[in-house]
Design a protein around this motif. Structure first.
Motif, PDB file in Angstrom:
ATOM      1  N   TYR A   1      63.404  31.005  32.865  1.00 13.89           N
ATOM      2  CA  TYR A   1      64.840  30.935  32.593  1.00 13.89           C
ATOM      3  C   TYR A   1      65.281  29.483  32.738  1.00 13.89           C
ATOM      4  CZ  TYR A   1      64.848  31.033  37.703  1.00 13.89           C
ATOM      5  OH  TYR A   1      64.590  30.766  39.015  1.00 13.89           O
TER       6      TYR A   1
ATOM      7  N   LEU B   1      60.638  41.308  38.089  1.00 11.95           N
ATOM      8  CA  LEU B   1      61.644  42.125  37.403  1.00 11.95           C
ATOM      9  C   LEU B   1      62.246  41.393  36.209  1.00 11.95           C
ATOM     10  CD1 LEU B   1      63.470  43.684  40.494  1.00 11.95           C
ATOM     11  CD2 LEU B   1      61.863  44.812  38.947  1.00 11.95           C
ATOM     12  N   TYR B   2      62.474  40.092  36.365  1.00 12.82           N
ATOM     13  CA  TYR B   2      63.073  39.323  35.272  1.00 12.82           C
ATOM     14  C   TYR B   2      62.125  39.268  34.070  1.00 12.82           C
ATOM     15  CZ  TYR B   2      65.373  35.533  32.769  1.00 12.82           C
ATOM     16  OH  TYR B   2      66.012  34.782  31.801  1.00 12.82           O
ATOM     17  N   LYS B   3      60.842  39.110  34.338  1.00 10.60           N
ATOM     18  CA  LYS B   3      59.876  39.069  33.239  1.00 10.60           C
ATOM     19  C   LYS B   3      59.810  40.406  32.517  1.00 10.60           C
ATOM     20  CE  LYS B   3      55.028  38.092  32.189  1.00 10.60           C
ATOM     21  NZ  LYS B   3      53.710  37.694  32.721  1.00 10.60           N
ATOM     22  N   TRP B   4      59.892  41.509  33.260  1.00 11.17           N
ATOM     23  CA  TRP B   4      59.891  42.829  32.627  1.00 11.17           C
ATOM     24  C   TRP B   4      61.104  43.029  31.723  1.00 11.17           C
ATOM     25  CZ3 TRP B   4      58.401  46.180  37.510  1.00 11.17           C
ATOM     26  CH2 TRP B   4      57.005  46.128  37.664  1.00 11.17           C
ATOM     27  N   LEU B   5      62.240  42.498  32.135  1.00 13.43           N
ATOM     28  CA  LEU B   5      63.481  42.727  31.387  1.00 13.43           C
ATOM     29  C   LEU B   5      63.692  41.712  30.276  1.00 13.43           C
ATOM     30  CD1 LEU B   5      65.869  43.532  34.380  1.00 13.43           C
ATOM     31  CD2 LEU B   5      64.779  45.154  32.832  1.00 13.43           C
ATOM     32  N   ALA B   6      63.255  40.481  30.480  1.00 12.93           N
ATOM     33  CA  ALA B   6      63.569  39.416  29.523  1.00 12.93           C
ATOM     34  C   ALA B   6      62.597  39.357  28.350  1.00 12.93           C
ATOM     35  CB  ALA B   6      63.598  38.061  30.239  1.00 12.93           C
TER      36      ALA B   6
ATOM     37  N   TYR C   1      50.636  46.811  36.194  1.00 13.16           N
ATOM     38  CA  TYR C   1      51.824  47.596  36.550  1.00 13.16           C
ATOM     39  C   TYR C   1      51.836  47.958  38.032  1.00 13.16           C
ATOM     40  CZ  TYR C   1      54.529  51.919  37.029  1.00 13.16           C
ATOM     41  OH  TYR C   1      55.379  52.895  37.476  1.00 13.16           O
TER      42      TYR C   1
ATOM     43  N   SER D   1      55.483  39.352  24.217  1.00  8.61           N
ATOM     44  CA  SER D   1      54.805  39.548  25.499  1.00  8.61           C
ATOM     45  C   SER D   1      53.609  38.621  25.655  1.00  8.61           C
ATOM     46  CB  SER D   1      54.350  41.008  25.624  1.00  8.61           C
ATOM     47  OG  SER D   1      53.458  41.339  24.575  1.00  8.61           O
TER      48      SER D   1
ATOM     49  N   SER E   1      60.022  41.259  25.644  1.00  8.40           N
ATOM     50  CA  SER E   1      59.703  42.523  24.996  1.00  8.40           C
ATOM     51  C   SER E   1      58.263  42.507  24.511  1.00  8.40           C
ATOM     52  CB  SER E   1      60.666  42.762  23.826  1.00  8.40           C
ATOM     53  OG  SER E   1      60.510  41.740  22.851  1.00  8.40           O
TER      54      SER E   1
END
Length: 529
Positions: free
Chosen positions: A329, A293-298, A237, A304, A300
């Motif tokens: 993506y 950021l995309y990995k955090w949002l896409a 993190y 994971s 769950s």
């Protein structure tokens, strides 16, 4: 009297009018006050020739005057320690008021330590008019007192980041109740007392229906303090957070350079310097922040473990090949190749664009009768290539010098984007070190005071707490605070300010007999007024 004669000797003597002429720099806003002071002096002295002010044109670069107050003076001193800004150059100090304490707090984030720092700074602020406090000549105390508002800001930001990290003297605060319902897990998974007594580690599943209460409202869930993989989670993190903050900070520094280009009438640098620099930074490291950021949002918690590695994809981006892992993506390979090509093409533009344009401006455009000159408005600035029209006519255009200057700037910027991005990882490293040192201090010292439950135990707790308080102030607040302060200072000087700030100016020092007296006492003459 000695100081007055010293100032008079710096003036020029007009034999015809039998008067003294002093050439000084004066802020435009203070011209009225200067005229009033001269008129008052002439009236009180009864001089036959009145004193007056004439504004004369000058080709010299004016000194830099930056007006500060007791709140901003500390932050301005940080910037001036790197270098005084050139005349009318963008001043980083207003932005440093926010970014410096924030980056400090990222490394120093602890609610308890932040509260102590705020209380100490508030005491200095409230006692700033006390003569005993203000006139203390202790050098270390003077440093703290001059930076009291800076310490106050750093403490407030440390409280905020401490709430984000959910750390107060290394212990979490269960303010909003944990999002993990352990009691319900007992019923759902048929855990018994025997299960708890025979297993030192148990795995909690957040995907159990009706058990997971949702994400923690603010900051890190306190249950992570009990997890065996707590360090692994916080490492990932904080490391990714450091990369994102670093890219944003460097991008902001590059954007601030636009105001220098516009003010110094070098609009061509917007296309030949600013745009290539911005594209190179965002196409490579801005894209890295986007993938994080995309990995955090896409992805769950459910998927994971199957999420691809951002680092592997970033490395394969430079190798222009796919990886064994699934794509983040659709169309990722095409986007990465396009971004890499844009970043590579921006390098020759940054290297050759400015010299070629100036060469054409000197030879081609002037021969066609459309050359209007290249006005030099700042002496010693980063973008000043010394090609004024009058000098060009006499000395000629030194293309080799311009190419060498631009080559050094290009190499420094491109390599600096890589090293500077890695340098922001110190935010993660120092934050981890501060948290672990605080936890070790609690486990090895404070926990000893909770072993007794009698009267002797109360005395032991008081002694242990005194030792814990002394070690906390001396090690965690002073030593760790100084370490985080120096690293935040480096991030501003090297990683942020070098994107737009040259710092090659001369500071404007107002005339004052008090300043002259200290120099004259040591038989040191001041050569400038």
């Amino acid at each position: 009297m000695k100081a007055i004669y010293h100032i008079l000797n710096l003036c020029s003597f007009d034999v015809t009018n039998k008067c003294l002429i002093a050439e000084v720099w004066c802020p435009v806003n203070d011209l009225a006050a200067l005229r009033g002071a001269l008129e008052q002096g002439s009236r009180k002295s009864g001089a036959n020739i009145p004193s007056f002010v004439n504004r004369i044109p000058s080709n010299g670069t004016p000194p830099t005057l930056l007006r500060t107050n007791k709140f901003t003076s500390g932050f301005q001193n940080i910037v001036d320690a790197y270098g005084v800004g050139s005349y009318r150059e963008v001043n980083p100090a207003p932005y440093t008021v926010v970014t410096f304490p924030f980056l400090f707090a990222v490394m120093f984030g602890d609610l308890g330590h932040g509260v102590i720092m705020v209380l100490f700074a508030l005491w200095m602020v409230l006692c700033e008019k006390d003569p005993k406090v203000k006139r203390n000549r202790n050098e270390v105390w003077r440093l703290f007192f001059e930076g009291r508002y800076m310490i106050l800001m750093m403490g407030l930001f440390s409280i905020y980041t401490g709430l984000i990290y959910n750390e107060c003297f290394s212990k979490p605060l269960n303010i909003f109740s944990s999002g993990w319902s352990v009691r319900a897990m007992f019923t759902e998974l048929q855990w018994t007392n025997e299960t708890l007594s025979t297993n030192s580690l148990l795995t909690l599943d957040p995907n159990v229906t009706g058990v997971f209460n949702g994400p923690y409202p603010f900051g890190i869930d306190p249950i992570w303090n009990m997890a065996s993989n707590r360090l692994t989670f916080l490492n990932s993190y904080k490391m990714k957070m450091s990369v994102i903050l670093g890219v944003l900070h460097m991008t902001f520094g590059v954007v601030l350079g636009v105001f220098n280009h516009l003010h110094f009438r070098q609009k061509f640098n917007l296309y030949l310097v600013f745009l290539p620099e911005l594209l190179f930074l965002l196409c490579l490291f801005g894209y890295l922040g986007f993938m994080i950021l995309y990995k955090w949002l896409a992805f769950s918690v459910r998927d994971s473990r199957t999420a691809p590695s951002v680092l592997v994809h970033f490395i394969n981006m430079f190798l222009m090949k796919g990886s064994g892992e699934p794509a983040l993506y659709p169309g990722q390979m095409v986007v990465q190749v396009l971004l890499l090509m844009i970043a590579l093409l921006s390098v020759p533009v940054l290297l050759l664009g400015n010299p070629i344009y100036l060469y054409w401006l000197h030879h081609g455009a002037r021969n066609q009768g459309t050359y209007r000159g290249y006005e030099r408005v700042q002496r010693g600035s980063v973008e000043d290539l010394s090609v004024t029209l009058s000098q060009d006519m006499e000395e000629g255009f030194a293309l080799g010098d311009v190419l060498l200057h631009q080559a050094i700037h290009t190499i420094e910027y491109c390599l600096g984007c890589i090293s500077n991005s890695a340098s922001y990882l110190r935010l993660w490293a120092l934050s981890l070190a501060h948290a672990q040192l605080s936890e070790v201090l609690w486990d090895m010292v404070m926990r000893l005071g909770f072993r007794g439950d009698t009267g002797v135990g109360a005395v032991l707790l008081a002694l242990v707490f005194s030792l814990f308080a002394v070690l906390t102030v001396s090690i965690l607040l002073l030593m760790e605070g100084l370490s985080a302060f120096l690293h935040a200072l480096r991030l501003h000087w090297v990683e942020f300010q070098n994107k737009f700030y040259s710092g090659t100016g001369i500071k404007f020092i107002p005339f004052s007999f008090s300043l002259l007296q200290s120099g004259l006492d040591q038989d040191v003459l001041i050569g400038e007024v």
